[in-house]
Design an enzyme around this catalytic site. Structure first.
Site, PDB file in Angstrom:
ATOM      1  N   THR A 332      43.839  39.218  37.534  1.00 11.11           N
ATOM      2  CA  THR A 332      42.493  38.658  37.597  1.00 11.11           C
ATOM      3  C   THR A 332      42.428  37.376  36.784  1.00 11.11           C
ATOM      4  O   THR A 332      43.068  37.261  35.729  1.00 11.11           O
ATOM      5  CB  THR A 332      41.449  39.662  37.067  1.00 11.11           C
ATOM      6  OG1 THR A 332      40.192  39.001  36.887  1.00 11.11           O
ATOM      7  CG2 THR A 332      41.872  40.261  35.738  1.00 11.11           C
ATOM      8  N   SER A 376      37.035  42.031  28.372  1.00 11.86           N
ATOM      9  CA  SER A 376      36.605  43.433  28.357  1.00 11.86           C
ATOM     10  C   SER A 376      37.847  44.301  28.208  1.00 11.86           C
ATOM     11  O   SER A 376      38.983  43.816  28.299  1.00 11.86           O
ATOM     12  CB  SER A 376      35.873  43.795  29.653  1.00 11.86           C
ATOM     13  OG  SER A 376      36.790  43.866  30.737  1.00 11.86           O
ATOM     14  N   TYR A 378      38.773  46.437  30.372  1.00 17.24           N
ATOM     15  CA  TYR A 378      39.427  46.353  31.682  1.00 17.24           C
ATOM     16  C   TYR A 378      40.350  45.145  31.735  1.00 17.24           C
ATOM     17  O   TYR A 378      41.515  45.251  32.140  1.00 17.24           O
ATOM     18  CB  TYR A 378      38.377  46.265  32.790  1.00 17.24           C
ATOM     19  CG  TYR A 378      38.866  45.561  34.034  1.00 17.24           C
ATOM     20  CD1 TYR A 378      39.820  46.154  34.858  1.00 17.24           C
ATOM     21  CD2 TYR A 378      38.398  44.288  34.376  1.00 17.24           C
ATOM     22  CE1 TYR A 378      40.291  45.500  35.992  1.00 17.24           C
ATOM     23  CE2 TYR A 378      38.857  43.637  35.504  1.00 17.24           C
ATOM     24  CZ  TYR A 378      39.805  44.247  36.309  1.00 17.24           C
ATOM     25  OH  TYR A 378      40.274  43.597  37.420  1.00 17.24           O
ATOM     26  N   HIS A 379      39.856  43.981  31.346  1.00 15.54           N
ATOM     27  CA  HIS A 379      40.683  42.777  31.389  1.00 15.54           C
ATOM     28  C   HIS A 379      41.879  42.892  30.445  1.00 15.54           C
ATOM     29  O   HIS A 379      42.965  42.373  30.733  1.00 15.54           O
ATOM     30  CB  HIS A 379      39.842  41.549  31.041  1.00 15.54           C
ATOM     31  CG  HIS A 379      38.826  41.193  32.091  1.00 15.54           C
ATOM     32  ND1 HIS A 379      37.498  41.509  31.979  1.00 15.54           N
ATOM     33  CD2 HIS A 379      38.971  40.563  33.289  1.00 15.54           C
ATOM     34  CE1 HIS A 379      36.850  41.083  33.051  1.00 15.54           C
ATOM     35  NE2 HIS A 379      37.715  40.506  33.870  1.00 15.54           N
ATOM     36  N   LYS A 382      44.658  44.562  32.210  1.00 12.38           N
ATOM     37  CA  LYS A 382      45.364  43.675  33.134  1.00 12.38           C
ATOM     38  C   LYS A 382      46.348  42.773  32.381  1.00 12.38           C
ATOM     39  O   LYS A 382      47.428  42.452  32.891  1.00 12.38           O
ATOM     40  CB  LYS A 382      44.366  42.822  33.918  1.00 12.38           C
ATOM     41  CG  LYS A 382      43.320  43.613  34.679  1.00 12.38           C
ATOM     42  CD  LYS A 382      43.923  44.495  35.743  1.00 12.38           C
ATOM     43  CE  LYS A 382      44.072  43.799  37.054  1.00 12.38           C
ATOM     44  NZ  LYS A 382      44.461  44.708  38.150  1.00 12.38           N
TER      45      LYS A 382
END
Length: 606
Positions: A332, A376, A378-379, A382
């Site tokens: 992302t 975040s 989530y990031h 990644k």
């Protein structure tokens, strides 16, 4: 809509109005929705019938060459349709056709080869089509390199014996065939991890239409996450069994599906990979939500475990079972953050001429991973994936593309639009609805569009159909052994305010909606105003990508679908979930409106 000072150049195509959709804009006398012979196609160039299909239905076509359209009866090709991709010999792809119940009358032999119809094209467009023509067996996942890279064997043609892998290029190998997106292995075996999701299902149908043998796994986690939050997909989707049956019935596509959890069912996944021996693995099997990862400790831990450990397990399986297979991993653009210094966001790594200077000394940064500033938990997962994959390529000689993808939006590809039972999901809740998809859903029911803070945050975006094109080009152009490569996948970048204004204008002027924009509290920790200079040249320069669908066109197509009464009712049913209530700070409350921006409330056309 004024240009943002930091916004990149993004060529837009004219908005296609509803009046044009009665027939193909590229053909005089095209039959539109009501005319023509019974046809099936794997492509849909104009939203009604593919140009080639409309022409075939009217009695066939002839190639008019570069001097103009061919004439057949009362049918004339007026101009190149704006969305026709090109093939390597300089002609344009109009659509793969199957005429039911009658022959291909009126076709010249030179016009139809392997189901494709062609027209002349420029040298520049020809180059885009053959981006991988000069790749060699060093790129090919069918090459057996167990004995090294100087002499190899072909797994697809074992009778060929050993040979120099540099002696054969894709355009000279009988196992590679030309498609609209470059040369691709015949019946290429592609496994999609997360095949039931928004992107996974769309890609499965897209690749199946290109002739790939598609397999996939999913544990229906996305359906369960959305249900947990009290939401649902606003575009109804079928059960997987119905999806698979419809794909075969309508499109002639068979998908080898297994229900399993990538993290918890490792032994079963390992057996499936060993059975299929995929030549490419597309990794969509992660939780893709920043707000979901910020709900509480339990959700943060779950997202990191599911994403990081799931990916790590697949890397080990690839090492042990299919080390020659290319991994196409979805990252992302959010990994990079928004550097407040204004430095360019390069494609994963610093370019060769990047230099660090400090206290009179300097060092080359070329080839080093660029800094990340994830926004975040989530990031952060990644980013950890990035380093795990980068090191796996170095440790074990795996090959991977890490796709730093902009925010995907939209509802349309020719395949998902072929039948309501083939539709992919579309979410609008705070956790799984992305900004453009949310704005369009809000506009449909008259809910003020929710800009966080000032609305000047800038992000990269790409439409669903263009994202599928990118994936096809990357799958067909595998990295070499040990290569870890990064692409920034986007077609343009915009401020959130620009997106809201665009949705408001199209919704009001084209669909008679009265759309209002509001500013609300920003529950995230992010810069409201910041420079933004992403570099996203590689897909264009190395893989031949050119965006085919403009922001305005895809928003129009979304509004066409979401204004249907049964879908509008599904939006109304869950409108109480539109305003976010998950704060990065840990607060638990619904955001409050800061300002309703009356001066950009658009009135419907009379």
């Amino acid at each position: 809509m004024a240009d943002h000072p930091h916004r990149g150049i993004h060529r837009r195509r004219p908005l296609q109005h509803r009046g044009q959709r009665a027939g193909c804009p590229g053909i005089e006398g095209s039959p539109g929705l009501g005319g023509g012979a019974p046809l099936r196609s794997s492509d849909d160039q104009c939203g009604v019938l593919p140009c080639a299909l409309a022409m075939e239905a009217m009695g066939g076509i002839r190639d008019g060459g570069s001097g103009g359209g061919g004439v057949r009866g009362n049918l004339r090709l007026r101009r190149q349709h704006p969305r026709q991709p090109r093939l390597a010999d300089g002609r344009s792809y109009l659509g793969r056709i199957t005429l039911l119940g009658q022959g291909s009358k009126g076709m010249e032999p030179s016009d139809l080869r392997d189901g494709y119809i062609f027209h002349e094209s420029s040298a520049e467009e020809k180059d885009r089509m053959i981006h991988n023509a000069q790749c060699t067996c060093l790129n090919c996942p069918a090459a057996d390199m167990t004995a090294g890279e100087t002499t190899i064997r072909c797994r697809r043609q074992p009778g060929k014996g050993t040979f120099d892998p540099r002696s054969i290029t894709f355009d000279r190998c009988p196992e590679w065939q030309l498609t609209p997106y470059g040369y691709m292995l015949k019946k290429m075996r592609v496994m999609i991890l997360g095949v039931d999701g928004y992107l996974g299902w769309t890609l499965a149908l897209w690749l199946g239409a290109l002739g790939c043998e598609v397999s996939g796994v999913d544990n229906y986690a996305r359906r369960n996450w959305v249900k947990e939050r009290g939401a649902h997909t606003i575009v109804p989707i079928a059960r997987m069994t119905d999806r698979l049956r419809t794909a075969k019935e309508v499109l002639g596509i068979e998908i080898n599906f297994r229900e399993m959890d990538i993290l918890k069912d490792r032994s079963r996944l390992q057996e499936f990979i060993d059975e299929v021996r995929p030549e490419a693995i597309v990794y969509y099997g992660e939780c893709p939500s920043a707000p979901y990862s910020m709900i509480d400790l339990e959700h943060a831990c779950y997202v990191q475990e599911n994403n990081v450990l799931g990916t790590l397990g697949v890397l080990f399986m690839m090492r042990d079972l299919v080390p020659q297979t290319s991994l196409i991993k979805l990252g992302t653009m959010g990994e990079y953050g928004t550097p407040i210094t204004g430095r360019p966001i390069f494609e994963g790594m610093f370019p060769p001429d990047a230099v660090l200077k400090w206290r009179g000394r300097e060092w080359s940064l070329g080839g080093e991973l660029i800094p990340r500033d994830p926004g975040s938990f989530y990031h952060l997962s990644k980013v950890h994936d990035t380093y795990n994959i980068y090191k796996a390529c170095r440790f074990w000689g795996l090959r991977s593309y890490d796709i730093m993808q902009g925010v995907i939006y939209g509802v349309h590809t020719p395949q998902v639009a072929a039948d309501p039972r083939l539709r992919t999901r579309l979410d609008m809740d705070e956790c799984f609805g992305t900004v453009i998809n949310r704005f369009v859903a809000q506009a449909v029911i008259g809910f003020p569009l929710t800009m966080y803070g000032s609305g000047e945050q800038i992000r990269g975006f790409i439409g669903l159909e263009d994202a599928m094109q990118c994936m096809s080009r990357l799958i067909s152009h595998p990295p070499k052994r040990g290569e870890y490569a990064v692409v920034n996948q986007m077609s343009g970048y915009y401020s959130i305010r620009q997106l809201a204004e665009t949705v408001a204008k199209i919704g009001s002027q084209e669909f008679g909606l009265t759309v209002t924009i509001q500013r609300v509290e920003n529950p995230r920790v992010e810069y409201d105003i910041h420079p933004y200079e992403p570099i996203y040249d590689r897909l264009r320069d190395e893989f031949g990508f050119e965006a085919k669908v403009s922001l305005e066109e895809e928003i129009y197509r979304m509004l066409e679908l979401l204004t249907q009464p049964h879908i509008k009712a599904r939006i109304e049913e869950k409108k109480h979930l539109i305003l976010p209530r998950t704060w990065w700070s840990g607060k638990k409350k619904i955001v409050e409106s800061l300002e309703v921006i009356e001066e950009i409330t658009y009135k419907a056309k009379k």
